[in-house]
Scaffold this motif. Structure first.
Motif, short mmCIF file in Angstrom:
data_model
loop_
_atom_site.label_atom_id
_atom_site.label_comp_id
_atom_site.label_asym_id
_atom_site.label_seq_id
_atom_site.Cartn_x
_atom_site.Cartn_y
_atom_site.Cartn_z
N LEU A 119 -58.95 -39.85 26.84
CA LEU A 119 -57.81 -38.83 26.75
C LEU A 119 -57.51 -38.30 28.29
O LEU A 119 -56.22 -38.37 28.44
CB LEU A 119 -58.33 -37.76 26.09
N GLU A 124 -52.42 -38.77 25.69
CA GLU A 124 -52.36 -38.57 24.25
C GLU A 124 -52.14 -39.75 23.46
O GLU A 124 -52.51 -39.85 22.22
CB GLU A 124 -51.28 -37.44 23.69
N VAL A 127 -55.11 -40.83 21.25
CA VAL A 127 -55.65 -40.19 20.09
C VAL A 127 -55.42 -40.69 18.83
O VAL A 127 -56.26 -40.89 17.95
CB VAL A 127 -55.07 -38.49 20.10
N HIS A 187 -57.54 -32.50 18.02
CA HIS A 187 -56.57 -33.20 18.83
C HIS A 187 -55.49 -33.71 18.13
O HIS A 187 -54.66 -34.26 18.79
CB HIS A 187 -57.33 -34.40 19.64
N ALA A 189 -52.27 -33.64 16.13
CA ALA A 189 -50.94 -32.95 16.43
C ALA A 189 -50.57 -32.33 14.99
O ALA A 189 -50.04 -31.18 15.22
CB ALA A 189 -49.67 -33.85 17.00
#
Length: 382
Positions: A119, A124, A127, A187, A189
């Motif tokens: 990360l 991102e 993820v 993490h 969204a």
């Protein structure tokens, strides 16, 4: 004669009749290497006040571990393709089949490393990759946790006097996935995705820990009645620390993220309760783990008097110790008590020393081919 012996020592797979035998004899036990190596990488990166040097070392070890996992997955897949009839014998073996649980647990260390190392380095984009891998890990963990015990009940031969803590391996995989879910959930969204992952992780924790504790209860009785297992299973005494340490770490990680995720989904009060319960459960399980760790130390000292033959089971010294170290360091960060910080550092140092010992013996054994042994086909003609 000496010259020939020296040449054999330098030649790879000198103990095997042919190099292809390494694939034929490859077993899931090897994934225990990725468990021990992966947890060391994570522990190095969480050293209190550690600088960039330790973090870089941990990141390098994590990348090496990911490569090992891919290699082992390829070798084991090749065994099923090339030697299918022999490979499927594993389901009837009362010990080797337990090591199926090391596959999802090894994958979990890679997922956690994606969050810790990937990360910050790649952003991102890591993820979604971690999320997909986590759901794969969950599926494998659930399969191991149900199917292997089912085979124990219906197909395999077991006796209480031959029982070891290896029975824990297929069951604990779900618990390890639960702890990884606690790391990954914040993490994501999407709030709903966070909610689904958190709830799933609690289910995985409950899917694993009570069954593991049932096995530990029987294990205590077995050792009281029939004493210690054979020297070949000496490292199994440490495996009991695994579900206890992972259970504590899972409660701490899930509890830390529960307030925000529960609140975002309309249950703020429940999230605060989950955080408190997680902390209390983590401390309580840590105390139980301390008892098991001290007992494992005494048992290991007892074994050392007569000598312990090396095998891949020695990796059982590493992962449980590493998970317990991570739990100790997590408690140090939450409670701010110097004792947990100091003890956590001591555990990490012990883990480093043990890993160095075991990895050296493993590399030598792999080079000569001595460690490529599949007990479920040992009686077959080569």
């Amino acid at each position: 004669m000496t010259c020939c012996t020296e040449r054999n020592r330098l030649r790879p797979f000198s103990h095997l009749p042919r190099p292809l035998e390494a694939i034929r004899q490859f077993t899931p036990n090897w994934f225990a290497v990725t468990m021990g190596t992966g947890v060391l990488a994570l522990a190095l990166a969480q050293w209190p006040g550690g600088g960039s040097g330790l973090r870089l070392l941990g990141e390098g070890l994590w990348l090496f571990n990911a490569a090992l996992f891919v290699l082992f997955a390829g070798l084991y897949a090749a065994r099923w393709v090339l030697f299918f009839d022999e490979a499927r014998r594993i389901f009837g073996h009362s010990t080797v089949s337990m090591f199926f649980g090391t596959i999802p647990m090894g994958l979990a260390t890679i997922i956690n490393g994606l969050l810790m190392f990937g990360l910050p380095r790649w952003g991102e984009a890591t993820v979604p990759i971690a999320e997909v891998l986590w759901w794969i890990d969950v599926a494998m963990s659930l399969a191991c946790g149900v199917l292997i015990p089912f085979l124990m009940f219906t197909r395999q031969e077991h006796r209480i006097d031959q029982m070891t803590a290896v029975w824990l391996l297929p069951v604990v995989a779900a618990e390890v996935a639960a702890a990884s879910g606690g790391l990954l959930a914040p993490h994501l969204a999407d709030v709903h995705s966070q909610w689904v992952m958190l709830v799933t992780s609690y289910v995985l924790w409950a899917f694993s820990l009570p069954v593991a504790f049932s096995i530990l209860t029987i294990l205590l009785l077995r050792m009281a009645l029939h004493k210690l297992p054979h020297e070949n299973m000496a490292a199994s005494s440490w495996l009991a620390l695994g579900p206890i340490g992972t259970g504590a770490l899972g409660m701490l990680l899930l509890g830390s993220e529960a307030p925000g995720i529960f609140a975002a989904n309309g249950l703020p009060g429940v999230g605060e309760i989950a955080a408190g319960l997680g902390l209390v459960a983590g401390i309580t399980l840590w105390g139980l783990g301390l008892w098991w760790m001290l007992m494992a130390v005494l048992i290991t000292v007892r074994y050392l008097r007569d000598g312990i033959p090396f095998n891949l089971g020695w990796w059982g010294f590493t992962f449980p110790l590493g998970v317990y170290a991570l739990t100790t360091l997590k408690l140090a960060s939450l409670l701010g008590l110097a004792f947990f910080t100091g003890f956590g550092c001591l555990l990490v140092v012990s883990l480093v020393l043990m890993w160095l010992i075991v990895v050296r013996r493993t590399l030598l054994g792999a080079w000569h081919g001595e460690l490529f042994v599949s007990p479920c086909i040992a009686g077959l003609a080569k």
